[in-house]
Scaffold this active site. Structure first.
Site, PDB file in Angstrom:
ATOM      1  N   SER A   9       0.998  13.457 -11.020  1.00  0.00           N
ATOM      2  CA  SER A   9       2.176  12.884 -10.369  1.00  0.00           C
ATOM      3  C   SER A   9       3.096  12.264 -11.416  1.00  0.00           C
ATOM      4  O   SER A   9       2.677  11.398 -12.194  1.00  0.00           O
ATOM      5  CB  SER A   9       1.732  11.788  -9.392  1.00  0.00           C
ATOM      6  OG  SER A   9       2.839  10.977  -9.052  1.00  0.00           O
ATOM      7  N   HIS A  34       3.273  17.335  -9.674  1.00  0.00           N
ATOM      8  CA  HIS A  34       3.430  16.672  -8.375  1.00  0.00           C
ATOM      9  C   HIS A  34       4.644  15.756  -8.457  1.00  0.00           C
ATOM     10  O   HIS A  34       4.680  14.813  -9.267  1.00  0.00           O
ATOM     11  CB  HIS A  34       2.173  15.870  -8.050  1.00  0.00           C
ATOM     12  CG  HIS A  34       2.148  15.307  -6.659  1.00  0.00           C
ATOM     13  ND1 HIS A  34       1.760  16.040  -5.559  1.00  0.00           N
ATOM     14  CD2 HIS A  34       2.482  14.086  -6.199  1.00  0.00           C
ATOM     15  CE1 HIS A  34       1.841  15.270  -4.475  1.00  0.00           C
ATOM     16  NE2 HIS A  34       2.270  14.083  -4.831  1.00  0.00           N
ATOM     17  N   ASP A  36       6.874  13.119  -6.567  1.00  0.00           N
ATOM     18  CA  ASP A  36       6.872  12.201  -5.412  1.00  0.00           C
ATOM     19  C   ASP A  36       8.293  11.779  -5.077  1.00  0.00           C
ATOM     20  O   ASP A  36       8.917  11.041  -5.834  1.00  0.00           O
ATOM     21  CB  ASP A  36       6.020  10.968  -5.734  1.00  0.00           C
ATOM     22  CG  ASP A  36       4.539  11.274  -5.608  1.00  0.00           C
ATOM     23  OD1 ASP A  36       3.771  10.921  -6.512  1.00  0.00           O
ATOM     24  OD2 ASP A  36       4.161  11.895  -4.596  1.00  0.00           O
ATOM     25  N   MET A  38      10.707   9.733  -2.661  1.00  0.00           N
ATOM     26  CA  MET A  38      10.620   8.616  -1.717  1.00  0.00           C
ATOM     27  C   MET A  38      12.031   8.128  -1.382  1.00  0.00           C
ATOM     28  O   MET A  38      12.898   8.068  -2.258  1.00  0.00           O
ATOM     29  CB  MET A  38       9.827   7.475  -2.353  1.00  0.00           C
ATOM     30  CG  MET A  38       8.422   7.886  -2.743  1.00  0.00           C
ATOM     31  SD  MET A  38       7.523   6.502  -3.486  1.00  0.00           S
ATOM     32  CE  MET A  38       6.027   7.343  -3.977  1.00  0.00           C
ATOM     33  N   HIS A  67       6.358  16.462  -2.941  1.00  0.00           N
ATOM     34  CA  HIS A  67       5.800  15.669  -1.830  1.00  0.00           C
ATOM     35  C   HIS A  67       6.937  14.830  -1.248  1.00  0.00           C
ATOM     36  O   HIS A  67       7.366  13.844  -1.865  1.00  0.00           O
ATOM     37  CB  HIS A  67       4.683  14.790  -2.404  1.00  0.00           C
ATOM     38  CG  HIS A  67       4.057  13.874  -1.409  1.00  0.00           C
ATOM     39  ND1 HIS A  67       3.212  12.854  -1.790  1.00  0.00           N
ATOM     40  CD2 HIS A  67       4.145  13.807  -0.058  1.00  0.00           C
ATOM     41  CE1 HIS A  67       2.788  12.211  -0.715  1.00  0.00           C
ATOM     42  NE2 HIS A  67       3.346  12.769   0.345  1.00  0.00           N
ATOM     43  N   MET A  69       8.284  12.214   0.884  1.00  0.00           N
ATOM     44  CA  MET A  69       8.005  11.015   1.676  1.00  0.00           C
ATOM     45  C   MET A  69       9.365  10.475   2.126  1.00  0.00           C
ATOM     46  O   MET A  69       9.825   9.397   1.708  1.00  0.00           O
ATOM     47  CB  MET A  69       7.235   9.987   0.821  1.00  0.00           C
ATOM     48  CG  MET A  69       5.824  10.448   0.516  1.00  0.00           C
ATOM     49  SD  MET A  69       5.042   9.533  -0.825  1.00  0.00           S
ATOM     50  CE  MET A  69       5.605  10.503  -2.225  1.00  0.00           C
ATOM     51  N   MET A 138      -3.712  12.134   2.063  1.00  0.00           N
ATOM     52  CA  MET A 138      -3.395  10.883   1.365  1.00  0.00           C
ATOM     53  C   MET A 138      -4.623   9.984   1.353  1.00  0.00           C
ATOM     54  O   MET A 138      -5.199   9.692   2.398  1.00  0.00           O
ATOM     55  CB  MET A 138      -2.230  10.167   2.047  1.00  0.00           C
ATOM     56  CG  MET A 138      -0.891  10.888   1.980  1.00  0.00           C
ATOM     57  SD  MET A 138      -0.399  11.331   0.323  1.00  0.00           S
ATOM     58  CE  MET A 138      -0.200   9.696  -0.402  1.00  0.00           C
ATOM     59  N   GLY A 143       3.682   5.440  -1.169  1.00  0.00           N
ATOM     60  CA  GLY A 143       4.779   4.564  -1.601  1.00  0.00           C
ATOM     61  C   GLY A 143       4.656   4.141  -3.043  1.00  0.00           C
ATOM     62  O   GLY A 143       5.663   4.003  -3.741  1.00  0.00           O
ATOM     63  N   GLY A 145       2.225   4.273  -6.922  1.00  0.00           N
ATOM     64  CA  GLY A 145       1.088   4.695  -7.732  1.00  0.00           C
ATOM     65  C   GLY A 145       0.200   3.485  -7.971  1.00  0.00           C
ATOM     66  O   GLY A 145       0.562   2.352  -7.645  1.00  0.00           O
ATOM     67  N   ASP A 176      -4.464  12.893  -2.760  1.00  0.00           N
ATOM     68  CA  ASP A 176      -3.388  12.196  -3.455  1.00  0.00           C
ATOM     69  C   ASP A 176      -3.479  10.683  -3.254  1.00  0.00           C
ATOM     70  O   ASP A 176      -3.310  10.189  -2.145  1.00  0.00           O
ATOM     71  CB  ASP A 176      -2.071  12.720  -2.847  1.00  0.00           C
ATOM     72  CG  ASP A 176      -0.847  12.126  -3.476  1.00  0.00           C
ATOM     73  OD1 ASP A 176       0.257  12.488  -3.039  1.00  0.00           O
ATOM     74  OD2 ASP A 176      -0.985  11.306  -4.390  1.00  0.00           O
ATOM     75  N   GLY A 177      -3.806  10.006  -4.373  1.00  0.00           N
ATOM     76  CA  GLY A 177      -3.750   8.536  -4.304  1.00  0.00           C
ATOM     77  C   GLY A 177      -5.043   7.891  -4.777  1.00  0.00           C
ATOM     78  O   GLY A 177      -6.088   8.057  -4.143  1.00  0.00           O
ATOM     79  N   GLY A 198      -1.703  10.106 -10.972  1.00  0.00           N
ATOM     80  CA  GLY A 198      -0.631   9.569 -11.821  1.00  0.00           C
ATOM     81  C   GLY A 198      -1.237   8.587 -12.809  1.00  0.00           C
ATOM     82  O   GLY A 198      -1.338   8.859 -14.005  1.00  0.00           O
TER      83      GLY A 198
HETATM   84  C1  DX5 Z   1       1.867   7.676  -3.603  1.00  0.00           C
HETATM   85  C2  DX5 Z   1       2.065   9.040  -4.208  1.00  0.00           C
HETATM   86  C3  DX5 Z   1       0.908   9.474  -5.072  1.00  0.00           C
HETATM   87  C4  DX5 Z   1       0.721   8.582  -6.221  1.00  0.00           C
HETATM   88  C5  DX5 Z   1      -0.543   8.907  -6.965  1.00  0.00           C
HETATM   89  O1  DX5 Z   1       2.732   7.527  -2.542  1.00  0.00           O
HETATM   90  O2  DX5 Z   1       2.168  10.000  -3.183  1.00  0.00           O
HETATM   91  O3  DX5 Z   1       1.156  10.792  -5.564  1.00  0.00           O
HETATM   92  O4  DX5 Z   1       1.811   8.701  -7.069  1.00  0.00           O
HETATM   93  O5  DX5 Z   1      -0.576   8.006  -7.999  1.00  0.00           O
HETATM   94  P1  DX5 Z   1      -1.928   7.320  -8.469  1.00  0.00           P
HETATM   95  O6  DX5 Z   1      -2.730   8.453  -9.043  1.00  0.00           O
HETATM   96  O7  DX5 Z   1      -1.454   6.332  -9.482  1.00  0.00           O
HETATM   97  O8  DX5 Z   1      -2.554   6.712  -7.268  1.00  0.00           O
HETATM   98 ZN    ZN Z   2       2.304  12.227  -3.816  1.00  0.00          ZN
END
Ligand code: DX5
Ligand code: ZN
Length: 219
Positions: A9, A34, A36, A38, A67, A69, A138, A143, A145, A176-177, A198
């Site tokens: 990510s 990936h 993200d 938002m 992704h 969001m 998820m 929201g 990392g 993811d997460g 990430g």
């Molecule tokens: C959160 C994102 C994830 C996040 C993953 O909303 O969708 O992709 O960036 O990051 P880490 O690996 O730091 O949890």
């Molecule tokens: Zn994501």
């Protein structure tokens, strides 16, 4: 058995040089990127949109695993497709008609993904499972990392794999997460074949992203 892939990510990358960071990820063996997105409405954070994805497109031939969001999401799908997204993943809560939005992504010749938050049940999308290419589970509330992995989602991953095997569906299972070296093996053993990360990829082992990608892939 599907090949285990890593989709780093870029939320945890250096946003002042995203192009170089994407090149670094490709050289380090990432399978896809990936992204993200938002909107500060569907999730309480704001990141990037189509113009940035368009600018990043030339830095890699790796797939952009986008992704979204954002809500409402339907009216923005084409912008992300035109900007260079390869996989477009949406949240069912962000569209009035999930089937219609997924069909639209397919007409744009993009891979179709659906993302389930930790509290979103599989039965809310079971009619779509045969039409999707990827299901994004998820393991944090979206929201930010750096959040803590929610272990209860392992059951959801196992159920998705069971449904896929029984009904002979094709979807990839992406998680993811909060993915790290302690939980990656249980996530893979539960049935995931794509891991998003990430924080672990960019921060562990003094930022040795090649080593971190390889370690996450280990089963
Ligand atoms: C959160 C994102 C994830 C996040 C993953 O909303 O969708 O992709 O960036 O990051 P880490 O690996 O730091 O949890
Ligand atoms: Zn994501």
């Amino acid at each position: 058995m599907k090949k285990i892939q890593i989709s780093p990510s870029i939320l945890s990358a250096d946003f002042s040089q995203l192009g170089k960071e994407i090149k670094r990820l490709e050289d380090a063996g990432a399978d896809m990127i990936h992204v993200d997105v938002m909107d500060g409405h569907f999730v309480p954070n704001l990141t990037i949109g189509p113009p940035v994805i368009k600018a990043l497109r030339k830095y890699t031939s790796l797939k952009f695993d986008v992704h979204l969001m954002i809500s409402p999401v339907h009216k923005y799908i084409k912008d992300f497709a035109d900007a260079g997204a390869d996989i477009i993943t949406i949240h069912p809560e962000a569209t009035e008609n999930l089937g219609q939005s997924l069909k639209f992504i397919k007409t744009l010749k993009k891979k179709v993904g659906v993302s389930l938050n930790p509290n979103t049940k599989i039965n809310s999308i079971e009619n779509e499972l045969e039409n999707i290419d990827l299901i994004l589970v998820m393991s944090v509330y979206p929201g930010f990392g750096g959040q803590k992995f929610i272990p209860e989602v392992l059951e959801k991953i196992e159920l998705l794999k069971k449904i896929r095997d029984e009904k002979k569906y094709e979807y990839d299972i992406e998680v993811d997460g909060g993915i790290n070296f302690e939980n990656s093996k249980s996530v893979i053993n539960a049935g995931a074949n794509i891991l998003v990360s990430g924080t672990t990829i960019f921060k562990e082992n003094d930022g040795n992203i090649k080593k971190n990608i390889e370690t996450l892939k280990e089963v």
